[in-house]
Write a protein that holds these residues in place. Structure first.
Motif, PDB file in Angstrom:
ATOM      1  N   SER A 209      52.523 -16.779  30.349  1.00 51.93           N
ATOM      2  CA  SER A 209      52.111 -17.417  31.598  1.00 51.93           C
ATOM      3  C   SER A 209      51.832 -16.361  32.670  1.00 51.93           C
ATOM      4  CB  SER A 209      53.203 -18.366  32.087  1.00 51.93           C
ATOM      5  OG  SER A 209      54.323 -17.628  32.511  1.00 51.93           O
ATOM      6  N   VAL A 210      51.207 -16.834  33.738  1.00 47.31           N
ATOM      7  CA  VAL A 210      50.989 -15.960  34.885  1.00 47.31           C
ATOM      8  C   VAL A 210      51.861 -16.482  36.016  1.00 47.31           C
ATOM      9  CG1 VAL A 210      49.320 -15.034  36.516  1.00 47.31           C
ATOM     10  CG2 VAL A 210      48.640 -15.506  34.164  1.00 47.31           C
TER      11      VAL A 210
ATOM     12  N   ALA B 114      45.183 -17.125  40.287  1.00 44.00           N
ATOM     13  CA  ALA B 114      45.758 -16.455  39.133  1.00 44.00           C
ATOM     14  C   ALA B 114      46.982 -17.151  38.554  1.00 44.00           C
ATOM     15  CB  ALA B 114      46.120 -15.013  39.508  1.00 44.00           C
ATOM     16  N   ALA B 115      47.792 -17.729  39.402  1.00 44.99           N
ATOM     17  CA  ALA B 115      49.116 -18.136  38.925  1.00 44.99           C
ATOM     18  C   ALA B 115      49.155 -19.571  38.446  1.00 44.99           C
ATOM     19  CB  ALA B 115      50.136 -17.944  40.030  1.00 44.99           C
ATOM     20  N   GLU B 116      49.994 -19.840  37.475  1.00 46.12           N
ATOM     21  CA  GLU B 116      50.253 -21.229  37.118  1.00 46.12           C
ATOM     22  C   GLU B 116      51.656 -21.641  37.549  1.00 46.12           C
ATOM     23  OE1 GLU B 116      49.358 -19.347  33.369  1.00 46.12           O
ATOM     24  OE2 GLU B 116      50.481 -21.003  32.495  1.00 46.12           O
TER      25      GLU B 116
END
Lengths: 132, 305, 336
Positions: free
Chosen positions: B32-33, B198-200
């Motif tokens: 994951s990010v 970018a992030a989850e």
């Protein structure tokens, strides 16, 4: 382009992607049967989290707008637009209601609204027929 | 069961009696990010330096890629690419000498990849580190981090000090890496746009404490704005709907800002038979301001950028 | 296996980073044993070689006198105070330079263990020092083989072993100082203070204990304390070289052991170093509190010695404690 993301928008990124692809297909920018970039390619290209893109693709696939052929990639579905017609009609109706509310606050009369809608519809189909 | 690529358990760091990082427990799923957001001085860098073994934690521990931290052997860092907030490399070394040193230190050093990245960034190998700009040093840091063939990337303010074009390239590279290789990414930022792209998963750190750690989607979908107009003004009962963070009034329009349980609030508001009802998504900034306000923090200094 | 004190990559980096210093310091140390004689030979060779073709090669004292003097007592040569400073400096710089340039953070964030970092840094620095000494030893040995000289090879070897042992211990001290302190200046000053101060501390302590009537000058304990102070003052071995030579069989192993002990102590402390206080004097503990404690003890000791002869022992102990408290109190106030 259809994958442009508006960072200032409050619409979630994956929704923007879904809408963008739907519009691109409707406008004929993406043709039926055309190959879409893979999740990885698109993630790298527009610097977006790959899971976000996968989510958008999944939703489009669920709606039958695109289809993934194992080992070959993701394509714009051939009868994409026809699929799920009942659902779609309902969605369009809901959107139409929003327009009505908006028109009410703007103080438009029924005739004025019909005129605007008629013009927009006519223009849309004229463009589409020229494109073909 | 989710595999955590990075996990901290009560990590704490005390500097001169002050808690720079306070009882921090985080879990980052493999592949994951993960974005860590917080204002300057919130403890992001201290936390990351503890992960990298630069600072030794006052208390707490954790694991990265299945290996315990703090780790005395340094073995855990073999598969971690790290870009520090400021690159402190040997100023009198040439770029190629720094790279040679790294190639001796990292077991999986990928020479070809390193060369390709050097070319891509147009970084002159013969230049002294001292004469590189801040942006070039950050690029060199990323080149090293990617050349170690990492399974986990730890990036401290990765895009800080880069111009918009480079910043985009930088994020592209990182997204490419995670998409292609399934690399887990843990990055800190105070920039919401980077975070959203970018992030989850996202965690907010403030004054050394983790306020919460949530999927970004969940954060966004639970915090929305419901606008309603009621035929006879707002009913009193509507003022106390659970899950509503705040109610704004503007003429006849009432805006309910939800913090959780959006669906529940939506049904309750509908139950009051409004003549007009609409849902609006909030942009990430509003979401954060609202959520933080609920946590007892105002947004002072958080989103200056 | 993993608990290694040596890593090739760090060694390469250390050499690349410090080779200039090794060369520079090497040149300084070799002024008496190498540069001076070479210079003499060159001058003699250029200076009318046909008219006056000789004397330096036939007269051993002309070229080897200063070397012989150095072997007997290094303190008046480039192997004297210079060597002491170079050994301390090399030790301190190995760690402190990385601290002042902040590169230590880069280094410890790589997959290297702190033990490898501290160990390799120590070994490379100590190795460099031994190399410099060995080259000098080889050179004067070679000269003695070729030309008649005022010294023997055995003398040269004895000197090499003894001086190298002292310098290694000093190097270890400098290294330890740099691990404990937070920056370059502090570590250099700290290393100097620790190297030179034991003797003076012993003097003050003996004087205080005598004044307080605990250990009168006649007691053996008094001399023992003074001797401990003297033995712990490493530069003493160079300045009081003849005395050192007569006990070398015992002292050289002791010095090498001391260097080894400093090595392990420094490595152990480096592993526990929180590395967070770049700008502070001391990395461990609260610098200001330590300075306050040390200085108030120092002031109290001096005051007690000064008031010494006029009062009874009990009053003096009270005076000592009183001044201690007073100075600590002042120091605490100053802090705020």
């Amino acid at each position: 382009m259809w994958f442009d993301i508006n960072q200032r928008s409050s619409t979630p990124i994956y929704r923007q992607l879904v809408e963008g692809i739907k519009q691109a297909i409707a406008r004929g920018i993406l043709m039926q049967g055309e190959k879409l970039p893979s999740v990885r390619e698109l993630a790298a290209r527009i610097a977006i989290n790959p899971n976000t893109i996968a989510k958008a693709y999944q939703e489009l696939e669920r709606d039958g707008i695109i289809e993934t052929l194992r080992g070959r990639g993701t394509f714009v579905a051939v009868q994409g637009i026809k699929a799920g017609k009942g659902e779609r009609k309902k969605a369009v109706r809901e959107m139409a209601e929003k327009i009505l509310v908006e028109a009410y606050y703007l103080g438009l009369t029924q005739e004025e609204l019909m005129e605007i809608l008629g013009e927009a519809v006519e223009e849309w189909y004229r463009e589409r027929s020229v494109g073909k | 069961m989710t595999v955590w690529a990075l996990e901290t358990r009560g990590l704490t760091k005390v500097f001169n009696g002050e808690k720079a990082v306070d009882d921090c427990s985080l879990q980052v799923a493999q592949g994951s990010v993960f974005g860590l957001i917080g204002p300057n001085g919130a403890g992001k860098t201290t936390l990351i330096k503890m992960l990298m073994g630069v600072h030794l934690p006052t208390a707490g521990n954790g694991q990265m890629l299945g290996k315990e931290i703090p780790d005395t052997t340094g073995e855990v860092r073999q598969e971690i690419g790290y870009v520090a907030d400021t690159q402190q490399m040997y100023p009198h070394f040439k770029v190629e000498e720094i790279l040679q040193f790294c190639s001796m230190v990292y077991r999986n050093w990928d020479r070809q990849r390193c060369q390709a990245l050097l070319k891509g960034f147009e970084l002159p190998q013969g230049k002294l580190v001292r004469s590189l700009s801040k942006g070039m040093k950050t690029q060199l840091g990323l080149i090293i981090a990617l050349s170690v063939r990492p399974r986990l990337l730890i990036l401290d303010e990765p895009a800080g000090g880069l111009d918009p074009v480079l910043r985009h390239h930088f994020m592209q590279l990182i997204m490419q890496e995670t998409a292609r290789e399934g690399t887990t990414v843990f990055f800190s930022t105070h920039n919401l746009y980077d975070l959203e792209r970018a992030a989850e998963q996202v965690a907010v750190i403030m004054k050394g404490k983790i306020l919460f750690s949530k999927p970004l989607d969940q954060l966004k979908s639970s915090s929305r704005k419901i606008q309603a107009v009621f035929p006879k003004g707002m009913p009193e009962e509507a003022r106390n709907i659970p899950g509503v963070l705040r109610i704004e009034e503007q003429g006849r329009i009432y805006s309910f800002i939800t913090g959780s349980d959006f669906e529940g609030v939506w049904e309750r508001v509908q139950g009051f038979n409004p003549v007009y009802l609409e849902v609006m998504d909030l942009d990430l900034e509003d979401v954060f301001i609202n959520v933080m306000a609920k946590e007892g923090y105002t947004h002072e200094g958080l989103f200056l950028e | 296996m993993r608990a290694s004190f040596w890593n090739k990559a760090i060694a390469w980096k250390e050499w690349r980073q410090h080779k200039g210093k090794f060369w520079g310091f090497g040149v300084i140390l070799s002024i008496t044993p190498i540069i001076n004689p070479v210079f003499l030979f060159i001058i003699k060779a250029v200076d009318k070689p046909h008219v006056n073709p000789d004397p330096i090669f036939n007269d051993p004292a002309a070229w080897s006198g200063s070397i012989a003097a150095m072997l007997n007592s290094p303190s008046n040569s480039s192997m004297g105070i210079f060597a002491v400073l170079v050994a301390l400096g090399l030790g301190a710089l190995a760690v402190a330079q990385e601290r002042s340039e902040n590169t230590l953070e880069f280094l410890v964030a790589t997959p290297l263990s702190r033990r490898e970092i501290a160990g390799t840094k120590f070994l490379v620095g100590a190795g460099g020092l031994v190399c410099i000494m060995f080259v000098n030893f080889l050179f004067i040995t070679a000269l003695a083989l070729i030309l008649p000289a005022d010294y023997t090879i055995a003398e040269a070897f004895g000197w090499f072993v003894r001086e190298t042992a002292v310098l290694l211990a000093l190097f270890g001290l400098g290294f330890l100082a740099a691990v404990v302190t937070g920056n370059l200046v502090a570590s250099l000053l700290g290393a100097l203070a620790v190297a030179f101060s034991p003797y003076y501390i012993a003097v003050i302590l003996c004087e205080l204990l005598q004044t307080l009537g605990i250990i009168p000058r006649e007691y053996a304990a008094y001399d023992m304390l003074m001797n401990i102070g003297r033995y712990m003052t490493l530069p003493q071995y160079i300045s009081d070289y003849q005395n050192f030579v007569s006990h070398a069989a015992l002292l050289v192993p002791a010095l090498l052991l001391a260097a080894l002990a400093l090595f392990f102590l420094a490595a152990a402390l480096f592993e526990r170093n929180p590395l967070e206080r770049g700008g502070q004097l001391l990395v461990f503990g609260d610098t200001k509190r330590i300075i306050a404690a040390v200085s108030s003890l120092f002031v109290a000791a001096l005051v007690t010695i000064a008031v010494g002869n006029r009062s009874s022992n009990l009053t003096l102990i009270l005076v000592f404690l009183g001044v201690c408290l007073l100075a600590a109190g002042i120091a605490a106030l100053v802090r705020k």
